[in-house]
Design an enzyme around this catalytic site. Structure first.
Site, PDB file in Angstrom:
ATOM      1  N   CYS A 263     -19.410  88.110  53.580  1.00  0.00           N
ATOM      2  CA  CYS A 263     -19.110  89.128  54.605  1.00  0.00           C
ATOM      3  C   CYS A 263     -19.923  88.764  55.847  1.00  0.00           C
ATOM      4  CB  CYS A 263     -19.370  90.538  54.106  1.00  0.00           C
ATOM      5  SG  CYS A 263     -21.011  90.838  53.468  1.00  0.00           S
TER       6      CYS A 263
ATOM      7  N   MET B 128     -17.525  95.315  42.814  1.00  0.00           N
ATOM      8  CA  MET B 128     -16.211  95.627  43.395  1.00  0.00           C
ATOM      9  C   MET B 128     -15.189  94.533  43.055  1.00  0.00           C
ATOM     10  SD  MET B 128     -17.323  98.257  44.613  1.00  0.00           S
ATOM     11  CE  MET B 128     -16.196  99.113  45.650  1.00  0.00           C
ATOM     12  N   LYS B 129     -15.622  93.287  43.187  1.00  0.00           N
ATOM     13  CA  LYS B 129     -14.657  92.194  42.973  1.00  0.00           C
ATOM     14  C   LYS B 129     -14.463  91.926  41.483  1.00  0.00           C
ATOM     15  CE  LYS B 129     -15.888  90.508  47.489  1.00  0.00           C
ATOM     16  NZ  LYS B 129     -17.233  91.094  47.673  1.00  0.00           N
TER      17      LYS B 129
END
Ligand SMILES: C[S@@+](CC[C@H](N)C(=O)[O-])C[C@H]1O[C@@H](n2cnc3c(N)ncnc32)[C@H](O)[C@@H]1O
Length: 520
Positions: free
Chosen positions: A363, A245-246
């Site tokens: 996270c 995603m990043k």
């Protein structure tokens, strides 16, 4: 998790159905509405109400079962059924009838659970910040490698969505998030490529999702790339990259102009990473299937920006499964995660001489994986780097920061689910001070010259380990032993790897779907 009870009196079907639905929504990312419509139960409305209530109260439920040690005391209690029953008792019908054992257990702990809930409510009332207990919005990141933000807005308009007006400040923006309805959406306050839709808005069948033009990514997970902020033509290293995603967000930031070395150690996750890169058209990415600890500036030359987003407890994820009874957040596990995180971050900071900025993110909401990691690193790096106050990077438009009790003070950022309407997240930004040389002694002794020659970037732009005939046998077996040990540690850490809004199999599923569509 639970093997289930031998029930003398059966648990009402309604509760079983609701708990099965909640489990599938949370664990498999299935659509709540779809699961409800597939139910063969006379009272679908009641199941829907109960499942929704349970999902909406995910955070409180997590907290109260953790604080009361419910699953430690009742190890065979099905955690999904437990949460549904507690929801019914606290926010649903407010009573539980029937003599089934799971119901009796919930009633046995009712007072303790209420006590913990009261504490949460009090904290919430005493907080001066904006609190929203509702489910978080559905965040959609526009993949600007495929379409522009304006094109995306136009597409949403054609789909019948209305864009809400922009906000003067962050607090006003947060208030607007609560106003989102089925057909309204809003541009994010901090990132123009990000949009928030009402919770539960479905995009899995949306053509833009299938083509990779939009990415479903929680806002908190977009912050690291936003704060690393490499300009076009940069050389970037993403040390822990899957599911990507990043990495793909970073590729969009530099508009495929430059290089992103995207490193993933786990083979299965590495494949997911490659799929994600392909489907999002992130052509500047060179994938590397290796342990990031073995990489140096010889394998990844001229690196200027590094993202360190390592395995963590995932305690910031607004999912129901994170309780401490299964050992996920146990002190020992936290300790080993912390050592690993320190090791990786230190490696990033001290082994790439041209690096200008390093972002560390998790996270997790535990200081052990956040402030304590940064503090340990601060004492290693001296003045070679400084911690940038994220408040200033975000023009003072943020609410929660790291604690002043630590050396890093309030320079790092916390995203909080009940304030920012995102997953819980932590970000620290280190900036290189080139006037001070890197501390020599901290450079990783394990990185020897032949390690770097044992890696090569192959034609498919992935790095493969190759045999190095110059390495003597003793060294090889020692290296193997160490590698095995490291892999074991990582494997343990990976057992419960989590990532916001990402179903690991999604890219594969998308591929299958595309293939099916093609065949049709
Ligand atoms: C939190 S996830 C990263 C999420 C990713 N940055 C994203 O945004 O999609 C951590 C990843 O790091 C990988 N990992 C853990 N230790 C590693 C190491 N030593 N070298 C490379 N990758 C590692 C894990 O397999 C896992 O996929």
């Amino acid at each position: 998790m639970s093997e289930g009870f031998k029930h003398s009196v059966k648990v009402p079907r309604l509760y079983k159905a609701a708990s099965n639905i909640v489990k599938r929504v949370v664990e498999d990312g299935e659509s709540l509405k779809q699961l409800i419509y597939n139910q063969n139960h006379p009272n679908i409305k009641a199941i829907y109400a109960l499942a929704t209530t349970t999902l909406q109260h995910a955070t409180e439920l997590n907290e109260i079962v953790r604080k009361t040690n419910l699953f430690f005391k009742e190890p065979r209690f099905d955690p999904w059924l437990a949460r549904v029953l507690i929801s019914e008792l606290f926010w649903g019908k407010r009573s539980l009838k029937a003599n089934a054992i799971p119901i009796q257990i919930v009633l046995k702990y009712e007072n303790e659970l209420r006590e913990e809930l009261k504490k949460i409510d009090e904290t919430t009332r005493n907080s001066s910040t904006i609190i929203n207990k509702a489910a978080k919005p559905r965040y959609v990141r526009i993949n600007t490698l495929k379409i522009t933000v304006d094109e995306a807005i136009n597409n949403f308009y054609n789909e019948g969505y209305t864009l809400l007006s922009q906000s003067k400040n962050y607090e006003e923006f947060l208030a607007k998030l609560h106003e989102l309805t089925e057909y309204t959406y809003i541009q994010d306050f901090h990132m123009s490529e990000l949009f928030a839709f009402a919770p539960g808005t479905q995009f899995h069948n949306y053509p833009g999702y299938i083509s990779g033009a939009i990415v479903l990514q929680d806002k908190a997970s977009c912050l690291p790339a936003h704060l690393l902020n490499p300009p076009p033509n940069s050389v970037v290293l993403d040390m822990c990259a899957a599911p990507g995603m990043k990495t793909t967000h970073l590729a969009a930031k530099i508009q495929n102009n430059g290089i992103i070395y995207s490193v993933e150690m786990n083979a299965r996750r590495y494949n997911v990473l490659c799929n994600q890169i392909e489907s999002t058209n992130a052509t500047c990415v060179k994938t590397i299937n290796a342990d990031a600890m073995t990489l140096t500036c010889n394998n990844c030359p001229d690196v200027e920006y590094i993202l360190v987003d390592p395995s963590c407890s995932g305690s910031g994820m607004e999912r129901l499964e994170c309780d401490n009874t299964d050992g996920k957040c146990a002190p020992l596990r936290l300790k080993s995660l912390q050592s690993f995180q320190v090791m990786l971050l230190r490696h990033a900071l001290l082994n790439f001489p041209n690096v200008k900025r390093v972002v560390y993110s998790t996270c997790s909401i535990y200081p052990e994986e956040n402030e304590m990691v940064v503090d340990e690193i601060l004492s290693d790096i001296g003045d070679a780097y400084k911690l940038i106050p994220i408040k200033s990077l975000l023009n003072n438009e943020w609410i929660n920061f790291s604690s002043n009790e630590f050396k890093c003070r309030d320079n790092c950022l916390y995203a909080k689910s009940n304030v920012d309407m995102t997953n819980g997240f932590f970000v620290a930004v280190f900036e290189r001070n080139f006037e001070v040389s890197l501390p020599e002694y901290k450079r990783h002794s394990r990185i020897k010259e032949h390690d770097s020659s044992a890696m090569k970037i192959n034609e498919n732009s992935s790095v493969e380990e190759t045999k190095n005939s110059n390495v003597d046998d003793n060294f090889k077996s020692e290296k193997k032993r160490k590698k095995k040990k490291r892999e074991k540690l990582t494997e343990n850490l990976l057992n419960d790897e989590k990532e916001p809004d990402v179903n690991l199999d999604e890219p594969a599923k998308k591929k299958k779907k595309k293939k099916k569509e093609k065949n049709n």
